[in-house]
Design a protein around this motif. Structure first.
Motif, PDB file in Angstrom:
ATOM      1  N   UNK A  56      58.985  42.376 161.812  1.00  0.00           N
ATOM      2  CA  UNK A  56      59.308  43.458 160.881  1.00  0.00           C
ATOM      3  C   UNK A  56      60.650  43.133 160.221  1.00  0.00           C
ATOM      4  N   UNK A  57      60.672  42.718 158.946  1.00  0.00           N
ATOM      5  CA  UNK A  57      61.935  42.397 158.255  1.00  0.00           C
ATOM      6  C   UNK A  57      62.602  43.664 157.722  1.00  0.00           C
ATOM      7  N   UNK A  58      63.808  43.511 157.180  1.00  0.00           N
ATOM      8  CA  UNK A  58      64.542  44.673 156.670  1.00  0.00           C
ATOM      9  C   UNK A  58      63.955  45.191 155.369  1.00  0.00           C
ATOM     10  N   UNK A 106      58.841  42.958 166.798  1.00  0.00           N
ATOM     11  CA  UNK A 106      60.230  42.576 166.618  1.00  0.00           C
ATOM     12  C   UNK A 106      60.785  43.286 165.393  1.00  0.00           C
ATOM     13  N   UNK A 107      62.058  43.707 165.450  1.00  0.00           N
ATOM     14  CA  UNK A 107      62.734  44.188 164.234  1.00  0.00           C
ATOM     15  C   UNK A 107      64.010  43.365 164.052  1.00  0.00           C
ATOM     16  N   UNK A 114      62.759  57.433 155.262  1.00  0.00           N
ATOM     17  CA  UNK A 114      61.883  56.342 154.839  1.00  0.00           C
ATOM     18  C   UNK A 114      60.761  56.140 155.867  1.00  0.00           C
ATOM     19  N   UNK A 115      59.584  55.826 155.374  1.00  0.00           N
ATOM     20  CA  UNK A 115      58.476  55.523 156.258  1.00  0.00           C
ATOM     21  C   UNK A 115      57.416  54.725 155.505  1.00  0.00           C
ATOM     22  N   UNK A 116      56.622  54.005 156.288  1.00  0.00           N
ATOM     23  CA  UNK A 116      55.479  53.288 155.723  1.00  0.00           C
ATOM     24  C   UNK A 116      54.419  53.143 156.805  1.00  0.00           C
ATOM     25  N   UNK A 117      53.216  52.909 156.372  1.00  0.00           N
ATOM     26  CA  UNK A 117      52.082  52.851 157.290  1.00  0.00           C
ATOM     27  C   UNK A 117      51.302  51.564 157.055  1.00  0.00           C
ATOM     28  N   UNK A 118      50.853  50.967 158.161  1.00  0.00           N
ATOM     29  CA  UNK A 118      49.986  49.792 158.020  1.00  0.00           C
ATOM     30  C   UNK A 118      48.903  49.840 159.097  1.00  0.00           C
ATOM     31  N   UNK A 121      55.441  43.495 153.970  1.00  0.00           N
ATOM     32  CA  UNK A 121      56.205  42.316 154.387  1.00  0.00           C
ATOM     33  C   UNK A 121      56.105  42.043 155.890  1.00  0.00           C
ATOM     34  N   UNK A 122      55.438  42.922 156.620  1.00  0.00           N
ATOM     35  CA  UNK A 122      55.249  42.690 158.063  1.00  0.00           C
ATOM     36  C   UNK A 122      54.377  41.453 158.260  1.00  0.00           C
TER      37      UNK A 122
END
Length: 701
Positions: free
Chosen positions: A528-530, A465-466, A510-514, A539-540
């Protein structure tokens, strides 16, 4: 020109001598022809079980049928495979003989396998090249034609191959004959084992002309090739077989004799007519006593078969089908499908060479019918074991919505706890960025309902979800199966094939990895929050919708051991018993009667499926175990009153009483004298011509 006939006659004489020598030749006490028969059976069983191993998957994921339709067609096909032996037995015993029947129906069988393989080629009707057939009707019709031909072929040869193998033994090979049926069953399960291992692996490959899809043509094509090999191997041993000619339309004579006996008994139902020992004796006014005696033998055995379909109902259908469903809830690999044939390959020689002789040495009369009774009790214990495992599985499953309910997933994206009231009286207290599930028939789901474990019980299901916050909309690019996640929407339900996967979220620069570790059979929702980029994906929030599989596959070992022990005692003994108690001209017929118990079991399954099931799977297993125990008790009582016979001895006695024995002996003696005289004349002619050839060669050289 005088010498032209020398070589053909010598060749003909050698051929006759060779045939006689080969037919009587032995290896380890067994006729050499037996090895062609068992290799033929191995290849044929590989073909059948290899096709059957992926048949339900073909229905579900190629033809896109639902579970109920796929299961029903599968059971109908298996039932047909065990009904057609009646037709094969009639053709063999009354018309063509076993040898020709096996060849002709094997050709039909091979055509059916090839037709089935062709029906799985999606490129045939995939005009737009999207990987999906455009004309499912064509593929369905072709596959149904193939299955009908396969059922006709495999069912038609079933009673003939075992009986034909038994015909190869001489009177002094009675011990080898008894062992033959165990070896025969070993070949069946060896073919089953290898095909069950290989064909699912072949299906998992990707192939295609325009698009690469799961390779059903290869998975069905290899069994088709093995059926052709089976036919070639069987024909190769043609000169070594002992072939018995059919004795006229025996089945028609049997039916007429039984009909006359019933009609005559009805006519003389008055008490003034004396009773007869057996109701078939009312046919002796018109029919030969030998035929009546043979029919009595067959009817006695067929009467014993009446309770036996219950074993096959549970073993072939409920047991195997429900194990297939159980596998979707356990951490099982392809090995589970091969445990049964592996155990059979192990237990058959142990039973045959160790357990049964040991029981006999202890002075216990462990007769064939007693073995079959004990086999049914072992199968019942297997179902009790299955019920215990199912109870453990149920503890790991969530409460799925029933047919009158729907699933509602409520996600709180507000930054504080909310109290949600849903009419009429449903209250939910949801913390920020948490998910609550509830089931009510009045709700509409905002996402795909979770009604079962992920497909095939292996890959975890992940849902993303976003969310929109402060009027800013985010569009994330997920690098796993690259897909666009728009805000405020459920954009993807993914099946993850590895235990640990890395995910990358991108939005512009912008990017991030988990990274997350998943459990097989589980289902997860990721929120997935803003603030996802400012927190570097920390914050996921992960929500576990469904727990991963936790019941160990080792818990199924007792079930497999018990059911396999029961199968060895029941099925192998049943094959041997059916052959030994049948008259010479009806051995295929009685083999067909034995196989028909399996067909009736499949039909019972289809009826039970329509009537519905118990709400709890474990309760259904307990019910089946109880039914099988009850049937075992009934069968043991019937077996107690059964008297074992020697059909050949009874037939000889009746012939002697009718004065036919001496005539037959004279006929056999006359035939042997004619054969000896013919061979002697051929030998003299051959010798004379050889002498002339020798003189001719001396003149030349």
């Amino acid at each position: 020109m005088e010498y032209d006939g020398v070589f053909p006659n010598v060749y003909s004489l050698c051929n006759v001598c060779l045939c006689v020598l080969v037919q009587t030749a032995e290896c380890c006490g067994y006729p050499i022809s037996i090895f062609f028969i068992v290799v033929n059976e191995f290849c044929e069983r590989f073909s059948y079980y290899g096709m059957r191993a992926v048949l339900v998957l073909y229905f579900r994921y190629f033809l896109l049928w639902d579970d109920d339709l796929a299961t029903s067609i599968y059971h109908a096909f298996v039932a047909l495979c065990y009904l057609t032996p009646i037709l094969g037995a009639i053709i063999a015993d009354s018309w063509l003989g076993k040898f020709k029947t096996i060849i002709y129906l094997s050709i039909v069988y091979a055509i059916g396998q090839v037709t089935m393989a062709v029906s799985t080629i999606h490129d045939i009707t995939d005009a737009n090249r999207d990987g999906t057939p455009d004309n499912f009707t064509f593929h369905t019709a072709l596959s149904m034609l193939g299955l009908v031909l396969i059922a006709l072929g495999t069912g038609g040869i079933k009673p003939c191959v075992a009986a034909f193998g038994g015909d190869q033994f001489q009177e002094h090979q009675s011990r080898q004959l008894n062992t033959f049926f165990s070896v025969f069953y070993l070949c069946i399960n060896a073919g089953s084992l290898l095909s069950t291992l290989i064909t699912p692996v072949l299906r998992a490959q990707e192939c295609g002309i325009h698009t690469q899809q799961q390779c059903y043509p290869l998975a069905f094509g290899v069994p088709a090739a093995l059926m052709v090999v089976s036919l070639v191997v069987f024909i190769s041993g043609s000169g070594m077989y002992i072939k018995t000619d059919p004795e006229g339309n025996i089945m028609w004579s049997v039916c007429k004799c039984i009909g006359f006996a019933i009609k005559n008994r009805f006519r003389h139902r008055s008490s003034r007519y004396p009773k007869r020992e057996h109701w078939m004796d009312w046919a002796d006014e018109k029919y030969d006593k030998l035929l009546i005696a043979q029919i009595k033998m067959v009817l006695k055995v067929l009467f014993l078969y009446i309770p036996l379909p219950m074993f096959w109902t549970l073993f072939d259908q409920k047991w195997q089908t429900n194990l297939y469903l159980m596998k979707s809830s356990l951490t099982l690999s392809l090995l589970c499908q091969t445990v049964n044939p592996i155990l059979i390959l192990t237990l058959v020689p142990i039973m045959d060479r160790l357990i049964f002789p040991l029981i006999q040495k202890c002075g216990l009369n462990f007769s064939p019918l007693k073995r079959m009774t004990v086999g049914m009790l072992f199968a019942a214990m297997a179902f009790v074991s299955a019920a215990l495992v199912q109870i453990e599985i149920d503890k790991t499953l969530p409460n799925f919505p029933s047919s009158s309910e729907s699933q509602l997933k409520v996600v709180n994206i507000y930054n504080r706890t909310l109290n949600v009231t849903i009419s009429p009286n449903e209250h939910l207290l949801i913390d920020s960025f948490e998910v609550q599930h509830t089931f009510r028939h009045t709700f509409s789901a905002i996402s795909q309902d979770i009604k079962s474990k992920p497909n095939e019980g292996k890959n975890p299901r992940t849902t993303f979800f976003s969310f929109l916050k402060m009027g800013c909309e985010y569009h994330f690019m997920l690098t796993l199966n690259p897909c666009l996640l728009e805000s405020w929407c459920l954009t993807a339900v993914l099946l993850v094939s590895l235990l640990r996967r890395d995910f990358v979220l991108r939005h512009g620069e912008q990017w991030c990895e988990f990274s997350r570790k998943f459990g097989f059979g589980a289902s997860y929702t990721f929120l997935i929050p803003s603030t996802v980029f400012s927190t570097d994906c920390a914050s996921i929030i992960e929500v576990e919708d469904m727990k991963p599989n936790s019941v160990h596959m080792a818990l199924q070992i007792p079930q497999y051991f018990l059911i396999t022990t029961g199968e060895v005692m029941f099925s192998v003994t049943g094959l041997q018993f059916s052959y030994s108690q049948a008259p010479k001209n009806m051995k295929s017929v009685l083999q067909a009667g034995w196989l028909c118990t399996n067909a009736v079991g499949n039909i019972i399954v289809l009826i039970v499926a329509e009537l519905g099931k118990l709400p709890k799977q474990w309760a259904e297993y307990v019910l089946f175990a109880s039914l099988l125990v009850a049937v075992s008790i009934v069968f043991s009582i019937m077996a107690y009153f059964y008297t074992y016979i020697d059909p050949a001895e009874i037939e000889a006695q009746i012939r002697k009483e009718q004065g036919l024995e001496s005539e037959e002996k004279e006929k056999e003696t006359l035939e042997m004298e004619e054969i000896d005289e013919s061979q002697k004349n051929d030998q003299e002619k051959s010798t004379n011509k050889s002498d002339k050839l020798h003189e001719f060669s001396k003149c030349i050289f």
